[in-house]
Design an enzyme around this catalytic site. Structure first.
Site, PDB file in Angstrom:
ATOM      1  N   HIS A 138      71.371  51.896 -42.017  1.00 37.77           N
ATOM      2  CA  HIS A 138      71.182  51.537 -43.435  1.00 37.77           C
ATOM      3  C   HIS A 138      71.566  50.078 -43.684  1.00 37.77           C
ATOM      4  O   HIS A 138      71.976  49.726 -44.793  1.00 37.77           O
ATOM      5  CB  HIS A 138      72.009  52.442 -44.366  1.00 37.77           C
ATOM      6  CG  HIS A 138      71.946  53.893 -44.015  1.00 37.77           C
ATOM      7  ND1 HIS A 138      71.025  54.747 -44.556  1.00 37.77           N
ATOM      8  CD2 HIS A 138      72.660  54.634 -43.129  1.00 37.77           C
ATOM      9  CE1 HIS A 138      71.197  55.963 -44.047  1.00 37.77           C
ATOM     10  NE2 HIS A 138      72.172  55.910 -43.163  1.00 37.77           N
ATOM     11  N   SER A 174      60.667  22.707 -43.978  1.00 41.91           N
ATOM     12  CA  SER A 174      60.028  22.852 -45.286  1.00 41.91           C
ATOM     13  C   SER A 174      59.421  21.515 -45.691  1.00 41.91           C
ATOM     14  O   SER A 174      59.946  20.455 -45.346  1.00 41.91           O
ATOM     15  CB  SER A 174      61.088  23.271 -46.310  1.00 41.91           C
ATOM     16  OG  SER A 174      60.727  22.883 -47.605  1.00 41.91           O
ATOM     17  N   LYS A 230      65.787  22.528 -43.983  1.00 41.70           N
ATOM     18  CA  LYS A 230      65.387  23.885 -43.614  1.00 41.70           C
ATOM     19  C   LYS A 230      64.998  24.054 -42.147  1.00 41.70           C
ATOM     20  O   LYS A 230      64.443  23.159 -41.512  1.00 41.70           O
ATOM     21  CB  LYS A 230      64.206  24.330 -44.483  1.00 41.70           C
ATOM     22  CG  LYS A 230      64.597  24.533 -45.922  1.00 41.70           C
ATOM     23  CD  LYS A 230      65.285  25.842 -46.142  1.00 41.70           C
ATOM     24  CE  LYS A 230      64.229  26.889 -46.430  1.00 41.70           C
ATOM     25  NZ  LYS A 230      64.848  28.206 -46.572  1.00 41.70           N
ATOM     26  N   GLU A 284      58.506  35.578 -38.769  1.00 48.43           N
ATOM     27  CA  GLU A 284      57.911  36.092 -40.010  1.00 48.43           C
ATOM     28  C   GLU A 284      56.438  36.420 -39.799  1.00 48.43           C
ATOM     29  O   GLU A 284      55.921  37.410 -40.331  1.00 48.43           O
ATOM     30  CB  GLU A 284      58.076  35.070 -41.137  1.00 48.43           C
ATOM     31  CG  GLU A 284      59.522  34.962 -41.598  1.00 48.43           C
ATOM     32  CD  GLU A 284      59.771  33.748 -42.488  1.00 48.43           C
ATOM     33  OE1 GLU A 284      60.506  33.885 -43.447  1.00 48.43           O
ATOM     34  OE2 GLU A 284      59.226  32.664 -42.201  1.00 48.43           O
TER      35      GLU A 284
END
Ligand code: ARG
Length: 463
Positions: A159, A280, A286, A293
């Site tokens: 969880h 970025s 970044k 992803e």
């Protein structure tokens, strides 16, 4: 309306609408079947010669012509004409142009229906071989990485809440097992699809004495398909293949999700080489895990193909319908995407290190040793349900007292909770000690991790 003269459409008036030409064609995406299409045609021509429907000289002419066409396509010099609809007609018409009369005999006893069903099976057989190799390479990357971390501990999560301590190796090896199932599923799929529809014709077979066993054998199929009606319309294997790809994707997306979380500043469990990150356009600091992803995102693409093929197959009347032409779009997309994701994941796994110190420093959080403490009590003859309650109360007590871990409690506090607790309890409370004392087979401690690494090293060598 414009006119055209297709060799296989003399029954039609010849009127053409450009819109329909574009709409019906599959050549733009099925041209990648050219090699298997040529292999199937050569096998068919040789069979026609063996049963004396064409002469040996004609078969030889056909073979030579087809091989030359194959070379032209491979060299990028073939002119694909979309009015010919698909790769089958494009090659046949080029053959007729090249060798004349003999070329017109190639399609004897054959339809595009059994031809395309054969081609996809041949293509998928090779594609599965490629995917199996990719899976093995990824498994090897995991095993190699795991071997570096057999004694390093990390928290496991259920969880997404801290659960029990595990070795980093055991965590990595869990993916090797997922991939082993993917491997065997794809192998089964390959075995089931490895039967030859060629000779089933359009739907009912042929009045000609075709030797179907011969073509099947030449093309390396383990058997023929026994019912011509099913042979031309069966695309179960396409759905099965995409399902296999979907589960590979599910597994890769699980890893991607874990590692996206693990690279965040909040976790900092792993560092992945900059090659697999992007920055970025606006925020200069970044370092984004875009490859991970995309692996996660592309899972959606593969699932989309699964839904598409199942829907294409739904409630089609027997037998071949042009709907089936859409199968290849999804088979190719699923195969290509899975292949790319497996490659990318292997590269990432090989270029990722676990920040063992950072992870070890945080092991005091989350009462990872609570279950081991309950099992310590079981070994002191406390019934498990009671032990569970005692430890639960001790955790609550720590939280009220602002203590981060059970080990900060005094022996008196332990004894007050249960008089069976002795000084040796403190040995149970260290996550590394807990991992070492895991006894059950398959548990996430260093002993089992070593054994699994040993097993997989041998197994992967055989694959
Ligand atoms: N391009 C077609 C496909 O992929 C080939 C079969 C067409 N057959 C037919 N009878 N129209 O399914």
């Amino acid at each position: 309306m414009a006119k055209q003269d297709k060799s296989w459409e003399k029954r039609l008036s010849g009127s053409v609408d450009e819109l329909a030409v574009d709409f019906v064609q599959s050549l733009s995406y099925d041209q990648r079947l050219y090699k298997v299409d040529i292999a199937g045609s050569i096998a068919h021509a040789e069979m026609l010669a063996a049963v004396k429907i064409i002469t040996k000289a004609e078969a030889a002419e056909i073979k030579k012509g087809l091989l030359e066409i194959g070379e032209t396509i491979a060299a990028g010099k073939f002119k694909f004409d979309k009015t010919l609809e698909d790769i089958h007609m494009a090659i046949e018409s080029a053959l007729i142009k090249k060798i004349g009369a003999a070329g017109k005999k190639l399609h004897t006893g054959r339809s595009r229906n059994d031809q395309v069903a054969t081609d996809i099976r041949l293509w998928m057989r090779d594609e599965i071989e490629v995917l199996l190799t990719r899976i093995t390479r990824l498994q090897s990357a995991f095993v190699k990485s795991a071997a570096q971390y057999t004694d390093d501990i990390m928290p496991s999560y259920t969880h997404l809440q801290r659960a029990q301590p595990v070795t980093i190796a055991s965590y990595l090896l869990s993916f090797v097992e997922m991939l082993a199932r993917d491997y065997s599923r794809l192998k089964d799929c390959r075995d089931r699809l490895n039967v030859c529809p060629l000779g089933s014709g359009a739907v009912a077979g042929s009045t000609l004495p075709l030797d179907r066993e011969m073509t099947a054998k030449t093309l390396g199929f383990r058997d023929i398909k026994y019912n011509s009606i099913d042979a031309v319309s069966d695309r179960d294997f396409c759905a099965e293949f995409i399902f296999c790809c979907s589960l590979v994707s599910a597994h890769l997306s699980r890893l991607a999700e874990d590692w996206i979380i693990y690279t965040s500043a909040e976790f900092s469990f792993i560092t992945t080489d900059d090659a697999y990150c992007t920055s970025s356009s606006m925020m200069p600091q970044k370092r984004n895990p875009d490859m991970l992803e995309l692996i996660r995102g592309k899972t959606g693409t593969v699932y989309g193909s699964l839904m598409a093929i199942l829907t294409i197959l739904k409630a089609q009347p027997s037998t071949y319908n042009r709907d089936l032409q859409e199968d290849k779009i999804h088979v190719f997309a699923a195969g290509d995407t899975t292949n790319a994701c497996l490659r990318m994941t292997a590269a990432i796994v090989s270029h990722t290190t676990f920040n063992t110190k950072q992870i070890a420093d945080g092991l005091d959080e989350g009462f990872l040793d609570a279950t081991a403490l309950a099992e310590y009590l079981v070994q002191k003859s406390v019934p498990f349900r009671q032990a569970h309650g005692i430890v639960g109360s001790l955790v609550a007590q720590c939280e009220t007292d602002g203590k981060k871990k059970l080990g900060e409690l005094t022996i008196e506090a332990f004894k007050a909770a249960c008089d069976k607790i002795e000084q040796d309890v403190f040995e149970t409370l260290d996550p590394a000690g807990v991992c070492k004392s895991y006894q059950s087979k398959g548990a996430a401690g260093p002993r089992d991790a070593e054994a699994q690494i040993h097993y997989w090293k041998g197994k992967l060598k055989e694959q």
